[in-house]
Design an enzyme around this catalytic site. Structure first.
Site, short mmCIF file in Angstrom:
data_model
loop_
_atom_site.label_atom_id
_atom_site.label_comp_id
_atom_site.label_asym_id
_atom_site.label_seq_id
_atom_site.Cartn_x
_atom_site.Cartn_y
_atom_site.Cartn_z
N LYS A 204 40.25 35.85 11.63
CA LYS A 204 40.72 35.26 10.37
C LYS A 204 42.03 34.88 10.16
O LYS A 204 42.35 34.03 9.73
CB LYS A 204 40.02 35.92 9.04
CG LYS A 204 40.74 37.16 8.96
CD LYS A 204 40.46 37.93 7.35
CE LYS A 204 41.10 39.01 7.04
NZ LYS A 204 42.60 38.74 6.69
N THR A 205 42.87 36.11 10.43
CA THR A 205 44.39 35.79 10.65
C THR A 205 44.88 34.55 11.36
O THR A 205 45.64 33.84 10.95
CB THR A 205 45.03 37.12 10.94
OG1 THR A 205 44.61 38.07 9.63
CG2 THR A 205 46.61 36.75 10.71
N ASP B 214 44.21 34.49 1.43
CA ASP B 214 43.39 35.39 2.51
C ASP B 214 42.61 36.45 1.61
O ASP B 214 42.96 36.90 0.08
CB ASP B 214 44.85 36.06 3.09
CG ASP B 214 44.04 36.74 4.20
OD1 ASP B 214 43.00 36.76 4.58
OD2 ASP B 214 44.76 37.70 4.71
N GLU B 215 41.86 36.98 2.18
CA GLU B 215 40.78 38.28 1.72
C GLU B 215 40.29 37.88 -0.04
O GLU B 215 40.54 38.58 -0.73
CB GLU B 215 41.72 39.48 1.45
CG GLU B 215 42.30 40.01 2.76
CD GLU B 215 41.40 40.81 3.62
OE1 GLU B 215 40.11 40.63 3.51
OE2 GLU B 215 41.75 41.11 4.66
N GLN C 107 32.21 42.55 3.37
CA GLN C 107 33.50 43.61 3.51
C GLN C 107 33.99 43.49 1.76
O GLN C 107 35.19 44.01 1.88
CB GLN C 107 34.39 43.36 4.54
CG GLN C 107 33.95 43.09 5.86
CD GLN C 107 35.02 43.26 6.81
OE1 GLN C 107 35.98 44.01 7.08
NE2 GLN C 107 35.09 41.96 7.28
N ARG D 202 34.51 49.02 12.58
CA ARG D 202 35.81 49.49 12.94
C ARG D 202 35.73 49.79 14.52
O ARG D 202 36.64 49.91 15.08
CB ARG D 202 36.10 50.49 12.21
CG ARG D 202 36.36 50.57 10.54
CD ARG D 202 37.27 49.14 10.40
NE ARG D 202 36.49 48.21 9.82
CZ ARG D 202 36.59 47.11 9.95
NH1 ARG D 202 37.93 46.45 10.16
NH2 ARG D 202 35.89 46.06 9.60
#
Length: 662
Positions: free
Chosen positions: A56-57, A247-248, A278, A618
């Protein structure tokens, strides 16, 4: 090139700025089809559902560069992130990708953006442009002053401290709810003084306005008011920032979502990136529905799914896909990877917590010694900080260094130290360090007086110097209570569990008086009881939980030949956004994840599922779920033995089950 950036050259030379040419960035070669679709999107609202580990970044960075490359003036692009560092890093990488024009993109947090706008328009909402921003400490101090005013006439009852009051006010603001609701949910043991809490809040709001002050949460609230109530300002700001990237987005609260809608009032050129699966920060005010409702908030929005995962092997993704597939509300997606191989995740039941901890500690040593995996590539995750306490003892035995994130280390928590100090006094009446700690818990006894009494006890030649010193504190009800408790236990030796129960009965009123969050701390003390039950003598129990002297902590141990290499212990909340080769998930036990109380609230239950999903995603190469059985839960009076309902139905060919036998 701006004049201040032009290099100094000899007079015979001049400079001509070379414009960025179309196609300078190789989108085809470096982005997958879904990332490319998001980056090359034209005008209009865009929602990017970015699964864990899907880049995503990178997508945001390339989108910034693409907008600038196509001629959008950089100052008209606004990038909103949750930390200043994240915004700076994204713009730095965009500049390396394209050129330094990207440095002129407006980037920062919601709060920093709000501050800059409010400085220019403070008068419109009744503030001076030179308003002062209160940091958290300042807010607590102001609330503390008002607390004194209100509580002076009611000193016969317990009242929340200034920090607790500030926490409650902040939570209410971030959740967009009434303060009374926040008290009922987060501190129901203070409902008896709700009227006074509400009065302090009213005085706090008035004091800030009178003194031209804003706290951290006010920045968002007042920006929302400014944009909502002043159409001219709203339109001007919206015209200034023609392209907005967030973002987020799953972590935004209701106020931030409305601010975004108001900022896009004239164009709807909004790109939000996030993952509904998330969304795990509702306790901070994050509102899960923000990301789900984006298509209805911005009609005609395009939705792009990033599903190619660059982190985990496929067997791990198969399990994480199954966990989230059963979520009640979600954007449908299935993560996949082109990485080959990989072992299947496993779920292991242990006869008790001690064997669970011993297995994990032994397996970590095996991974580092036989498979040459550095400790820094291994993590142990858990739902709540207290669930790692037993493992911490096992790690200390094996001299495995670790760092813990989210909560304190078990042996470092003040309330655990308080209890063990009293137990040491039974075992060793000449332990003046423990005596000093016990004395400072008595109302009216400060550090100086406790040190003097401890010194006299140390110098005394009697068989029971502690009891003699306490007897000398005439007129102290607290000293008499402590003396009675210690006398009973020294004159009538008891099994360690009974001695601990007596100490806890004495200590509980002190705990409740000292800490506003005592219900949470009582959970830790329940864990001490379960540890104590394994020992026949008090000395063996104290030896196990205090493997290092009081001056040192478990975290200070450094294993030989592993300089700088430490294991990570972390709550799931603190692990979001991180990754490791090997991940152990402790206490994947129904009643611990999901928490038993979540069964009463459908939204809480869904967030518990997302927590487990975040934890499992993770892991890059190895994922191990463990849980102990036959765990007695005092709060509900039930015995917990089943694996989490979120993994129980996953087919065994995908998630093999094993029982640990020592």
């Amino acid at each position: 090139m701006p004049p201040d950036r032009r290099p100094v050259l000899p007079k015979r030379y001049s400079l001509r700025e070379v414009p960025s040419g179309a196609g300078k960035i190789d989108y085809e070669g470096v982005l997958n089809p879904q990332q490319r679709e998001a980056v090359l999107h034209g005008d209009g609202p865009l929602l990017v559902i970015a699964g864990a580990g899907t880049g995503k970044t990178r997508t945001l960075i390339y989108r910034v560069a693409r907008l600038v490359e196509t001629g959008v003036p950089p100052p008209s692009v606004l990038l909103l992130t949750f930390t200043r560092r994240a915004a700076e890093e994204m713009l730095r990488r965009a500049s390396l990708l394209l050129d330094r024009r990207c440095e002129n993109v407006a980037g920062g947090t919601f709060h920093s953006f709000a501050n800059s706008l409010l400085r220019r328009h403070a008068g419109a909402i009744g503030f001076g442009e030179n308003f002062t921003i209160l940091d958290r400490s300042d807010s607590e101090d102001l609330i503390g002053l008002l607390r004194q005013e209100v509580h002076t006439a009611h000193k016969t009852v317990r009242f929340p401290r200034k920090k607790t009051l500030a926490d409650l006010v902040s939570r209410a603001v971030n959740r967009g709810e009434e303060l009374a609701t926040a008290v009922e949910r987060d501190a129901p043991h203070f409902l008896y003084c709700l009227d006074d809490i509400l009065r302090i809040h009213k005085l706090y709001e008035a004091a800030k306005r009178e003194r031209n002050l804003m706290d951290y949460d006010d920045l968002l609230v007042h920006l929302q008011t400014l944009l909502r109530e002043h159409e001219g300002i709203r339109r001007a700001v919206s015209e200034t920032y023609r392209y907005i990237l967030v973002d987020e987005y799953q972590d935004t609260n209701r106020t931030q979502a409305e601010i975004l809608r108001l900022l896009a009032a004239t164009h709807d050129n909004v790109m939000t990136v996030g993952d509904d699966s998330q969304s795990i920060y509702s306790f901070r005010g994050a509102w899960f529905r923000n990301i789900l409702d984006f298509p209805s908030d911005f009609p005609g929005a395009k939705v792009v799914y990033l599903e190619e995962n660059y982190r985990s092997v496929q067997p791990i993704l198969d399990v994480t896909n199954e966990i989230i597939a059963r979520a009640r509300e979600k954007f449908p997606k299935r993560l996949f990877t082109v990485r080959g191989g990989g072992e299947k995740p496993t779920i292991l039941s242990a006869p008790n917590e001690r064997i669970q901890s011993a297995f994990v500690a032994d397996r970590i040593l095996e991974l580092t010694e036989e498979h040459d995996i550095p400790l820094r590539e291994i993590a142990v995750l858990f739902r709540a900080a207290y669930l790692s306490f037993d493992l911490e003892v096992e790690l200390a035995k094996r001299h495995i260094p670790y760092r813990k994130y989210g909560g304190y280390k078990f042996l470092e928590t003040a309330h655990v130290k308080d209890v063990t100090a009293h137990l040491r006094l039974i075992e060793n009446p000449r332990d003046n360090l423990s005596l000093s700690r016990a004395l400072m818990l008595i109302p009216g006894v400060g550090r100086k007086r406790s040190a003097e009494i401890s010194r006299r006890a140390h110098e005394e030649a009697s068989h029971s110097p502690v009891l003699s010193s306490l007897a000398a504190m005439k007129g102290s009800e607290g000293a008499a209570r402590l003396s009675g408790c210690l006398r009973e236990l020294t004159e009538n030796p008891s099994p360690p569990t009974e001695a601990l129960a007596r100490i806890l009965a004495y200590y509980r009123p002190l705990l409740e008086a000292k800490y506003d969050d005592y219900p949470r701390r009582l959970k830790d003390l329940e864990h001490i009881e379960s540890l104590c039950a394994r020992h026949r003598t008090l000395s063996s129990f104290l030896a196990e939980i205090t493997l290092e002297p009081p001056e040192a902590s478990v975290g200070d141990i450094v294993a030989p030949d592993r300089d700088g290499d430490t294991l990570t212990l972390s709550t799931i909340h603190s692990a979001k956004g991180l990754e490791w080769k090997v991940v152990f998930l402790l206490w994947v036990l129904d009643g611990k994840i999901p928490l038993a109380r979540a069964a009463e609230d459908g939204e809480e239950m869904e967030e518990e599922r997302r927590l487990l999903y975040v934890a499992a995603t993770r892991a890059k190469d190895t994922l191990v779920f463990t849980y102990p059985v036959n765990i007695y839960e005092r709060a509900s009076g039930t015995v917990l033995s089943l694996p989490s309902r979120f993994v129980e139905d996953i087919p065994p060919e995908m998630l093999p089950r094993y029982a640990l036998i020592e």
